[in-house]
Design an enzyme around this catalytic site. Structure first.
Site, PDB file in Angstrom:
ATOM      1  CE  LYS A  30       2.438  -2.750  -9.640  1.00  0.00           C
ATOM      2  NZ  LYS A  30       3.874  -2.390 -10.109  1.00  0.00           N
ATOM      3  NE  ARG A 122       8.526  -0.799 -14.546  1.00  0.00           N
ATOM      4  CZ  ARG A 122       7.903  -0.664 -13.292  1.00  0.00           C
ATOM      5  NH1 ARG A 122       8.167  -1.172 -12.458  1.00  0.00           N
ATOM      6  NH2 ARG A 122       6.742   0.040 -13.399  1.00  0.00           N
ATOM      7  CE1 TYR A 256      12.466 -25.108  15.640  1.00  0.00           C
ATOM      8  CE2 TYR A 256      11.474 -23.140  14.943  1.00  0.00           C
ATOM      9  CZ  TYR A 256      11.357 -24.553  15.245  1.00  0.00           C
ATOM     10  OH  TYR A 256      10.052 -25.304  14.928  1.00  0.00           O
ATOM     11  CG  MET A 303       6.803 -22.002   8.853  1.00  0.00           C
ATOM     12  SD  MET A 303       7.334 -23.497   8.210  1.00  0.00           S
ATOM     13  CE  MET A 303       6.271 -23.610   6.548  1.00  0.00           C
TER      14      MET A 303
HETATM   15  C1  LIG Z   1       3.682   1.741 -13.997  1.00  0.00           C
HETATM   16  C2  LIG Z   1       3.080   1.954 -12.492  1.00  0.00           C
HETATM   17  N1  LIG Z   1       2.067   2.883 -12.479  1.00  0.00           N
HETATM   18  C3  LIG Z   1       1.426   3.179 -11.292  1.00  0.00           C
HETATM   19  C4  LIG Z   1       1.803   2.666 -10.050  1.00  0.00           C
HETATM   20  C5  LIG Z   1       1.185   2.757  -8.786  1.00  0.00           C
HETATM   21  O1  LIG Z   1       2.136   2.985  -7.598  1.00  0.00           O
HETATM   22  P1  LIG Z   1       1.408   3.624  -6.323  1.00  0.00           P
HETATM   23  O2  LIG Z   1       1.279   2.103  -5.624  1.00  0.00           O
HETATM   24  O3  LIG Z   1       2.800   3.998  -5.619  1.00  0.00           O
HETATM   25  O4  LIG Z   1       0.532   4.427  -6.354  1.00  0.00           O
HETATM   26  C6  LIG Z   1       2.833   1.469 -10.093  1.00  0.00           C
HETATM   27  C7  LIG Z   1       3.116   0.666  -9.030  1.00  0.00           C
HETATM   28  O5  LIG Z   1       4.339   0.068  -8.887  1.00  0.00           O
HETATM   29  C8  LIG Z   1       3.274   1.312 -11.532  1.00  0.00           C
HETATM   30  O6  LIG Z   1       4.344   0.227 -11.632  1.00  0.00           O
END
Ligand SMILES: Cc1ncc(COP(=O)(O)O)c(C=O)c1O
Length: 357
Positions: A30, A122, A256, A303
């Site tokens: 992701k 969630r 700054y 920056m």
């Molecule tokens: C639903 C879900 N599964 C697995 C993972 C993987 O977690 P990690 O990066 O700690 O292995 C995440 C990461 O946030 C997640 O949201």
């Protein structure tokens, strides 16, 4: 001279293979593969034998399908673009009872994984009774066009926490759900729960599970500090360059808004060409940078620049490391800078030169 973000491809792949260690891993890709690049990461993972991927974005899921025509792709967020899911054969979570009843017909031919809510709250079905309700309703649904229940899953919200009992509580509750459903005769092609922390804490994929769903470890950062550094290696380097070294005197304010006051005469400050605009977090700049193998304190973050207090061994054009395998993202996670993924996600790939070597 421009600051760079670079990944050693061979190291990335070697680390991922070590993490997999002959286990069945669903790679979490992701957020552009934790900012390592979706195409790059999926291609490397495919090469080491991973063929199951998960993401939270439908757009990414469709991109993964183009790179990996044969892979199993699991979408961890529920969406409403049912035709797109079908067209690209993307598995998806079933996030609630309400969603099921509202979309039971829309979901035909889509592979869903029943999600158990557990302590994270969630998403997911709230209880084993809700899970059974879906299973039974689905069994009794005589419509030939219906969804396929292909998986059962949860996410542990506390696997990274060691001083509280919550991981054990959520794990026990989950294992009870899995065992009860299997005992009742239900079968699932895929059962998955573990993130990196849980995978390393357990030392294996949990019993009855088909996959561990691992992210951060595949990208070279340890999920918790007591894990030996040799187990997970970082392939990413973020570095800038010394533009010039300047001397300031005791009482001089530098940067700054009085960012740093020199405490001694003839203090040497390296002016470095990387700053928060490139994604270096303010909290990270409370620590050091590495120049010629030695750590020096960062004194001010701007920056596009930072000041690093140096000695006479440092000169213009020297490289200034913010992150590499000796100055790891996870080191700063454990020093309180922010989650591994937070530091990685902050990097500005439009201003840094991006290189895969
Ligand atoms: C639903 C879900 N599964 C697995 C993972 C993987 O977690 P990690 O990066 O700690 O292995 C995440 C990461 O946030 C997640 O949201």
């Amino acid at each position: 001279m421009t600051a760079t973000w670079s990944v050693e491809t061979a190291e990335f792949k070697k680390n991922a293979a070590n993490v997999v260690n002959n286990n069945n891993i669903m790679a979490v890709v992701k957020n552009n593969a934790y900012h390592y690049g979706l195409n790059f990461a999926v291609e490397q993972f495919l090469q080491i034998g991973i063929n199951t991927f998960s993401t939270t974005s439908l757009k990414e899921a469709v991109r993964i399908r183009k790179i990996a025509p044969e892979a199993t792709i699991f979408l961890m967020n529920a969406v409403y673009e049912f035709d797109v899911l079908r067209e690209h054969q993307i598995h998806m979570t079933l996030p609630s009872l309400q969603y099921y009843y509202e979309h039971v017909e829309d979901l035909y031919d889509i592979h869903v994984h029943l999600e158990f809510e557990n302590l994270l709250h969630r998403s997911g079905l709230k209880t084993i009774d809700e899970i059974k309700e879906v299973l039974q309703h689905h069994e009794q649904n005589e419509n030939t066009l219906k969804m396929h229940i292909s998986g059962l899953w949860t996410h542990f919200g506390y696997a990274d926490e060691f001083d509280v009992p919550d991981y054990d509580i959520e794990k026990t509750a989950w294992l009870n759900v899995v065992e009860t459903l299997l005992k009742d005769g239900y079968q699932f092609e895929m059962i998955h729960a573990q993130n990196s922390a849980s995978y390393y804490r357990e030392g294996c994929v949990l019993p009855n599970h088909t996959h561990a769903r691992v992210g951060i470890a595949l990208y070279g950062s340890r999920p918790y500090g007591s894990l030996d550094e040799s187990l997970i290696k970082q392939s990413l380097t973020v570095k800038g360059n010394v533009i010039q070294v300047r001397e300031v005197q005791q009482g001089d304010y530098c940067g700054y808004s009085f960012a740093y006051e020199a405490t001694e005469n003839n203090t040497k400050l390296a002016v470095v060409d990387v700053g928060y605009g490139d994604g270096i977090l303010k909290a990270r700049a409370k620590h050091e940078a590495m120049i010629n193998g030695k750590r020096y304190p960062i004194r001010a973050l701007m920056m596009s620049h930072m000041f690093v207090e140096v000695d006479s061994e440092v000169n213009a054009q020297d490289e200034v490391i913010l992150y590499n395998n000796d100055m790891r993202v996870d080191e700063y996670t454990f020093k309180g800078v922010g989650a591994n993924s937070e530091q990685l996600s902050a990097m500005n790939h439009d201003s840094l030169i991006k290189e895969y070597r």
